[in-house]
Design a protein around this motif. Structure first.
Motif: not given
Length: 127
Positions: A55-61, A113-124
């Motif tokens: 659910p964490e990865v899904e929410g971040m995505a 995916h969690h690592t990538v999404l953490t960076a992507e969400n920070a950028t967004e």
């Protein structure tokens, strides 16, 4: 409480490094088969990690734009993981070990995916 992706579901940050270590102990091809008695513990641990991480990865995505490549890749991984979690390990040590190793691979992929999404969400969030 600040909300980033699905952070509101888990107030404490996930221990991604511990999850990676767990996955690494089973996903290496040259690792010997675990004892059958230990396999249930491994499966419970892997399922527990995945239950927190999915659910964490899904929410971040879902916090990313629909056409974003990282979003699409992560949601596909989440769907595949859910299918694998719904499957039974099958009878016998070989089948159960194969199932545990597959769960370990899915766990490792979701950690990526969690690592990538953490960076992507920070950028967004900065734009």
């Amino acid at each position: 409480m600040t909300q980033v992706g699905a952070r509101s579901r888990h107030p404490d940050p996930l221990d991604i490094e511990s999850m990676r270590a767990t996955a690494g102990k089973l996903s290496a091809g040259d690792v010997p088969f675990p004892r059958f008695d230990d396999l249930d513990d491994w499966l419970l641990l892997l399922r527990g990690h995945l239950t927190l991480l999915v659910p964490e990865v899904e929410g971040m995505a879902r916090a990313l734009p629909e056409e974003h490549a990282s979003r699409v890749a992560a949601l596909t991984a989440v769907a595949n993981t859910r299918v694998r979690l719904a499957a039974s390990p099958g009878p016998g040590l070989v089948s159960a070990t194969r199932h545990a190793r597959e769960l370990a691979e899915y766990l490792d992929a979701l950690c990526d995916h969690h690592t990538v999404l953490t960076a992507e969400n920070a950028t967004e969030n900065r734009t």
